[in-house]
Design an enzyme around this catalytic site. Sequence first.
Site, short mmCIF file in Angstrom:
data_model
loop_
_atom_site.label_atom_id
_atom_site.label_comp_id
_atom_site.label_asym_id
_atom_site.label_seq_id
_atom_site.Cartn_x
_atom_site.Cartn_y
_atom_site.Cartn_z
N GLY A 215 0.83 -1.21 0.00
CA GLY A 215 0.00 0.00 0.00
C GLY A 215 0.85 1.24 0.00
N ASN A 216 0.22 2.37 0.24
CA ASN A 216 0.97 3.63 0.30
C ASN A 216 0.33 4.54 1.34
OD1 ASN A 216 -1.04 5.45 -1.07
ND2 ASN A 216 -0.79 3.84 -2.62
N ARG A 217 0.93 5.71 1.52
CA ARG A 217 0.54 6.55 2.65
C ARG A 217 -0.50 7.61 2.30
NH1 ARG A 217 5.97 8.72 4.96
NH2 ARG A 217 4.54 9.67 6.46
N SER A 218 -1.15 7.48 1.16
CA SER A 218 -2.14 8.49 0.80
C SER A 218 -3.36 8.42 1.73
CB SER A 218 -2.58 8.27 -0.65
OG SER A 218 -3.58 9.21 -0.97
#
Length: 412
Positions: A215-218
């Site tokens: 995933g990512n930190r958005s």
Amino acid sequence: MNASPEQPHAPRVVLGVSGGIAAYKACELLRRLTESGHRVTVVPTAAALHFVGEATWAALSGRPAATETWASVHEVPHVRIGQQADLVVVAPATADLMAKAAHGLADDLLTNTLLTARCPVVFAPAMHTEMWEHPATQENVATLRRRGAIVLEPAVGRLTGVDTGKGRLPEPSAIFEACRRVLARGTQERDLAGRHVVVSAGGTREPLDPVRFLGNRSSGKQGYALAATAAARGARVTLLSANAELPDPAGVDVVRVSTALQLREAALKAAVDADVVVMAAAVADFRPAEYATGKIKKVDGVEPAPVALVRNPDILAELSAHRARPGQLVVGFAAETDDVLAHGRAKLARKGCDLLVVNEVGDGLAFGLDTNAAVVLAADGAEVPVPHGPKEALADTVWDQVVTRLRAADAL
Ligand code: C5P
């Protein structure tokens, strides 16, 4: 009791309440409006008073509820209340009330008020799914929107009785936020009225096994700000939300997705009749080649095989290359850690979109915050710097750029 810190020049809000069980939720909206210093006159219909009585409206607003066209006739209430308002919000708006408003009927104080109001009008519908979907209601909603009223999309969820579906009144906090945005825009034109905009927000998750994902930190905050501001400017909004843990903005159709492939499918579907598509979501470039149905772990001390990745489709590039309708605008976002402008210009060309919003990210910048700074780059050469400020301000600049280009295309 009225705890209102109301100022003499506080905005005048008319809260129209029509006859649905969700009228009880309008009490919470009223409380938020008065506590934030608005002067609120409640205009309940006769049917609404079956659900919540006059005493409640009077106590929460600090003034008598206006219920009668024939009361205090010397003050001409059927004209005065609408004329003096800075905002009229009808919550809940029943199918019947919207039908009357769409046809200009005026058989009670609320419908008279709607005819005399020259300020922004927000309808927050609540009804059963069948009633909302009925062509009669849909045509009435389209008529109201065409005339510049903001008709919020109902929320999806539990309805009265055992039913669930689309038709719930949006949360009072979300209706309040929508009203606040509309009031902040004042009499400025609803320049996205009649347009359908699609916004993606959040970050995709690519599952490895039942417990892990890439995933990512958005956080989704910028995309949600884009959706909320577009709704305040009169657009019909579809928000493709990828794993964002944020409250649904009122009046926005929220489609939940998780992976890049799900986002692609939802984006292509929603784009079919969209005037604008904004890809603000952070999409994973790669996903695990295989999904392990059991948790990946060491077996008898042997390390698991390295995770093989495959490329995800580039949704923004695909939407840009195959526009679903002529003149459709496609907007991308690019988060860069260095040489922001040079990378942004190259990306704009590579993706083939019309606008690219580039911002610098890194430790303490943008992710999860309520503020952002960026430059909006356009394929036609324009470069609009947006100073550090709320994500809503950046969103409004993006919509300003979009509206200019939509109008230029209309004029051709
Ligand atoms: O190439 P990069 O990921 O930096 O591009 C960011 C932009 O492209 C964003 O608008 C994002 O939503 C979009 N994107 C996409 N599909 C991908 C990767 C990014 O639509 N697979």
